[in-house]
Design a protein around this motif. Structure first.
Motif, PDB file in Angstrom:
ATOM      1  N   ILE A  26       0.855  -1.183   0.000  1.00 44.65           N
ATOM      2  CA  ILE A  26       0.000   0.000   0.000  1.00 44.65           C
ATOM      3  C   ILE A  26       0.891   1.233   0.000  1.00 44.65           C
ATOM      4  CG2 ILE A  26      -1.828   1.248   1.211  1.00 44.65           C
ATOM      5  CD1 ILE A  26      -2.291  -1.562   2.653  1.00 44.65           C
ATOM      6  N   LEU A  27       0.704   2.096  -0.999  1.00 47.01           N
ATOM      7  CA  LEU A  27       1.410   3.371  -1.081  1.00 47.01           C
ATOM      8  C   LEU A  27       0.406   4.461  -0.740  1.00 47.01           C
ATOM      9  CD1 LEU A  27       3.115   2.848  -4.554  1.00 47.01           C
ATOM     10  CD2 LEU A  27       3.973   2.120  -2.345  1.00 47.01           C
ATOM     11  N   ASN A  28       0.763   5.397   0.149  1.00 41.77           N
ATOM     12  CA  ASN A  28      -0.181   6.456   0.476  1.00 41.77           C
ATOM     13  C   ASN A  28       0.511   7.778   0.748  1.00 41.77           C
ATOM     14  OD1 ASN A  28       0.750   5.559   3.061  1.00 41.77           O
ATOM     15  ND2 ASN A  28      -0.952   6.634   3.969  1.00 41.77           N
ATOM     16  N   ILE A  29      -0.241   8.845   0.476  1.00 42.20           N
ATOM     17  CA  ILE A  29       0.208  10.210   0.724  1.00 42.20           C
ATOM     18  C   ILE A  29      -0.938  10.942   1.410  1.00 42.20           C
ATOM     19  CG2 ILE A  29       0.920  12.399  -0.326  1.00 42.20           C
ATOM     20  CD1 ILE A  29       2.075  10.783  -2.634  1.00 42.20           C
ATOM     21  N   GLY A  30      -0.650  11.625   2.504  1.00 39.57           N
ATOM     22  CA  GLY A  30      -1.661  12.403   3.200  1.00 39.57           C
ATOM     23  C   GLY A  30      -1.522  13.872   2.867  1.00 39.57           C
ATOM     24  N   GLY A  31      -2.638  14.566   2.814  1.00 40.83           N
ATOM     25  CA  GLY A  31      -2.626  15.999   2.535  1.00 40.83           C
ATOM     26  C   GLY A  31      -3.975  16.447   2.016  1.00 40.83           C
ATOM     27  N   VAL A  32      -4.130  17.746   1.888  1.00 46.42           N
ATOM     28  CA  VAL A  32      -5.373  18.316   1.356  1.00 46.42           C
ATOM     29  C   VAL A  32      -5.031  19.332   0.270  1.00 46.42           C
ATOM     30  CG1 VAL A  32      -6.773  17.987   3.434  1.00 46.42           C
ATOM     31  CG2 VAL A  32      -5.412  20.045   3.194  1.00 46.42           C
ATOM     32  N   GLY A  33      -6.018  19.608  -0.562  1.00 42.85           N
ATOM     33  CA  GLY A  33      -5.875  20.644  -1.581  1.00 42.85           C
ATOM     34  C   GLY A  33      -4.874  20.287  -2.657  1.00 42.85           C
ATOM     35  N   GLU A  34      -3.913  21.179  -2.858  1.00 43.50           N
ATOM     36  CA  GLU A  34      -2.934  21.019  -3.932  1.00 43.50           C
ATOM     37  C   GLU A  34      -2.016  19.822  -3.693  1.00 43.50           C
ATOM     38  OE1 GLU A  34       0.704  23.589  -5.867  1.00 43.50           O
ATOM     39  OE2 GLU A  34      -0.932  24.674  -4.906  1.00 43.50           O
ATOM     40  N   LYS A  35      -1.654  19.587  -2.439  1.00 43.20           N
ATOM     41  CA  LYS A  35      -0.793  18.435  -2.129  1.00 43.20           C
ATOM     42  C   LYS A  35      -1.481  17.120  -2.487  1.00 43.20           C
ATOM     43  CE  LYS A  35       2.051  16.329   1.377  1.00 43.20           C
ATOM     44  NZ  LYS A  35       2.419  16.186   2.768  1.00 43.20           N
ATOM     45  N   LEU A  36      -2.786  17.079  -2.305  1.00 35.44           N
ATOM     46  CA  LEU A  36      -3.571  15.889  -2.642  1.00 35.44           C
ATOM     47  C   LEU A  36      -3.524  15.615  -4.149  1.00 35.44           C
ATOM     48  CD1 LEU A  36      -5.494  13.862  -1.170  1.00 35.44           C
ATOM     49  CD2 LEU A  36      -7.352  15.284  -1.982  1.00 35.44           C
ATOM     50  N   GLU A  37      -3.664  16.664  -4.959  1.00 34.14           N
ATOM     51  CA  GLU A  37      -3.616  16.517  -6.413  1.00 34.14           C
ATOM     52  C   GLU A  37      -2.228  16.073  -6.879  1.00 34.14           C
ATOM     53  OE1 GLU A  37      -4.890  20.284  -7.892  1.00 34.14           O
ATOM     54  OE2 GLU A  37      -6.862  20.121  -6.932  1.00 34.14           O
ATOM     55  N   LEU A  42       1.675  11.628  -8.518  1.00 34.06           N
ATOM     56  CA  LEU A  42       2.870  10.860  -8.162  1.00 34.06           C
ATOM     57  C   LEU A  42       2.574   9.371  -8.029  1.00 34.06           C
ATOM     58  CD1 LEU A  42       5.821  10.684  -7.264  1.00 34.06           C
ATOM     59  CD2 LEU A  42       5.066  11.205  -4.959  1.00 34.06           C
ATOM     60  N   LEU A  43       1.521   9.016  -7.308  1.00 36.93           N
ATOM     61  CA  LEU A  43       1.193   7.600  -7.122  1.00 36.93           C
ATOM     62  C   LEU A  43       0.804   6.938  -8.434  1.00 36.93           C
ATOM     63  CD1 LEU A  43      -0.711   7.442  -3.722  1.00 36.93           C
ATOM     64  CD2 LEU A  43       1.672   6.951  -4.205  1.00 36.93           C
ATOM     65  N   VAL A  73      -4.484  10.130  -0.514  1.00 37.66           N
ATOM     66  CA  VAL A  73      -4.657   9.209  -1.641  1.00 37.66           C
ATOM     67  C   VAL A  73      -3.850   7.958  -1.353  1.00 37.66           C
ATOM     68  CG1 VAL A  73      -5.159  10.895  -3.435  1.00 37.66           C
ATOM     69  CG2 VAL A  73      -2.801  10.364  -2.918  1.00 37.66           C
ATOM     70  N   LYS A  74      -4.340   6.827  -1.859  1.00 42.82           N
ATOM     71  CA  LYS A  74      -3.628   5.568  -1.651  1.00 42.82           C
ATOM     72  C   LYS A  74      -3.847   4.671  -2.853  1.00 42.82           C
ATOM     73  CE  LYS A  74      -7.288   2.987   0.633  1.00 42.82           C
ATOM     74  NZ  LYS A  74      -7.653   2.159   1.754  1.00 42.82           N
ATOM     75  N   VAL A  75      -2.924   3.733  -3.025  1.00 39.90           N
ATOM     76  CA  VAL A  75      -3.052   2.719  -4.066  1.00 39.90           C
ATOM     77  C   VAL A  75      -2.575   1.396  -3.479  1.00 39.90           C
ATOM     78  CG1 VAL A  75      -0.802   3.214  -5.108  1.00 39.90           C
ATOM     79  CG2 VAL A  75      -2.561   2.163  -6.488  1.00 39.90           C
ATOM     80  N   THR A  76      -3.313   0.322  -3.760  1.00 38.37           N
ATOM     81  CA  THR A  76      -2.986  -1.009  -3.265  1.00 38.37           C
ATOM     82  C   THR A  76      -2.552  -1.880  -4.424  1.00 38.37           C
ATOM     83  OG1 THR A  76      -4.623  -0.774  -1.514  1.00 38.37           O
ATOM     84  CG2 THR A  76      -3.858  -2.996  -1.988  1.00 38.37           C
ATOM     85  N   MET A 129       8.351  15.498  -3.223  1.00 41.10           N
ATOM     86  CA  MET A 129       7.512  15.033  -2.124  1.00 41.10           C
ATOM     87  C   MET A 129       7.769  13.555  -1.870  1.00 41.10           C
ATOM     88  SD  MET A 129       3.649  14.964  -3.812  1.00 41.10           S
ATOM     89  CE  MET A 129       2.935  15.275  -2.263  1.00 41.10           C
ATOM     90  N   GLY A 130       7.344  13.083  -0.740  1.00 36.28           N
ATOM     91  CA  GLY A 130       7.545  11.694  -0.363  1.00 36.28           C
ATOM     92  C   GLY A 130       6.226  10.992  -0.111  1.00 36.28           C
ATOM     93  N   PHE A 131       6.325   9.723   0.282  1.00 32.90           N
ATOM     94  CA  PHE A 131       5.132   8.928   0.559  1.00 32.90           C
ATOM     95  C   PHE A 131       5.483   7.784   1.489  1.00 32.90           C
ATOM     96  CE2 PHE A 131       7.062   7.432  -3.330  1.00 32.90           C
ATOM     97  CZ  PHE A 131       7.066   6.059  -3.213  1.00 32.90           C
ATOM     98  N   GLU A 132       4.452   7.121   2.005  1.00 29.09           N
ATOM     99  CA  GLU A 132       4.641   5.995   2.914  1.00 29.09           C
ATOM    100  C   GLU A 132       4.339   4.691   2.183  1.00 29.09           C
ATOM    101  OE1 GLU A 132       2.234   8.469   4.247  1.00 29.09           O
ATOM    102  OE2 GLU A 132       4.010   9.551   4.867  1.00 29.09           O
ATOM    103  N   VAL A 133       5.051   3.643   2.596  1.00 32.54           N
ATOM    104  CA  VAL A 133       4.875   2.320   2.007  1.00 32.54           C
ATOM    105  C   VAL A 133       4.591   1.336   3.140  1.00 32.54           C
ATOM    106  CG1 VAL A 133       5.959   0.499   0.639  1.00 32.54           C
ATOM    107  CG2 VAL A 133       6.560   2.889   0.218  1.00 32.54           C
TER     108      VAL A 133
END
Length: 191
Positions: A26-37, A42-43, A73-76, A129-133
């Motif tokens: 599972i890859l995920n990024i937390g944020g709102v607004g522009e960071k979310l887009e 990225l994902l 956002v997340k992707v599995t 930017m980064g993300f969690e795995v």
């Protein structure tokens, strides 16, 4: 009745129902607004799948979060793609994990900048930017806990930290960083 041979005894000692398998990544990024887009772009580029948006369930006034607000956002990824993704992402952290990042049934790590991943180029729309795995393991028969009829629960189906560590070392040549306190205790015991 025939006596069991050495070959059949060795086959019984290796039970393939006890083998652990990589269930999902599972890859995920937390944020709102522009960071979310930006996170969605990225994902999509890294996983080559469409990510799903995560909505808030609770109201947290200090963070200005309300129910229904998109907060990540997340992707599995499952199957052979998941194994390939782990092989792709571990070199970004130099194949090293801290002991506390490994838990029962899973391990997690963060990638600070996506350009650290080998073969991934800079994406101008995203920036840095980064993300969690999170990587989840399971055993054969784990679906028994998820089904609706005759549901069962067994501790034998969970994967221990030691088994995950052995899997990482043997398959990905990952180095596990131990706490200094434990290392010092082990040295004192040997003296």
């Amino acid at each position: 009745m025939a006596e069991p041979t050495k070959q059949s005894a060795s086959l019984k000692s290796k039970n393939k129902m006890r083998d652990i398998k990589l269930d999902k990544v599972i890859l995920n990024i937390g944020g709102v607004g522009e960071k979310l887009e930006k996170g969605e772009i990225l994902l999509k580029a890294i996983a080559e799948k469409k990510p799903s948006k995560v909505r808030a369930v609770k109201r947290i006034p200090t963070w200005h979060v309300r129910p229904g607000l998109e907060v990540g956002v997340k992707v599995t990824i499952r199957g052979a793609d998941a194994l390939a993704m782990v092989k792709k992402l571990l070199p970004a952290i130099d194949n090293t994990l801290k002991e506390k990042q490994i838990q029962k049934n899973c391990f997690s790590f963060g990638i600070h900048e996506y350009i650290e991943i080998p073969g991934v180029e800079y994406i101008r729309e995203v920036g840095i930017m980064g993300f969690e795995v999170s990587v989840v393991f399971s055993r054969a028969g784990k679906a028994v806990e998820r089904k609706k009829v005759k549901r069962g629960k067994s501790r034998r189906l969970s994967v221990s930290r030691e088994e995950i560590e052995n899997y990482l070392v043997s398959n990905f040549k990952t180095e596990i960083l131990r706490k200094k306190k434990k290392i010092m205790e082990n040295e004192d015991d040997s003296e």
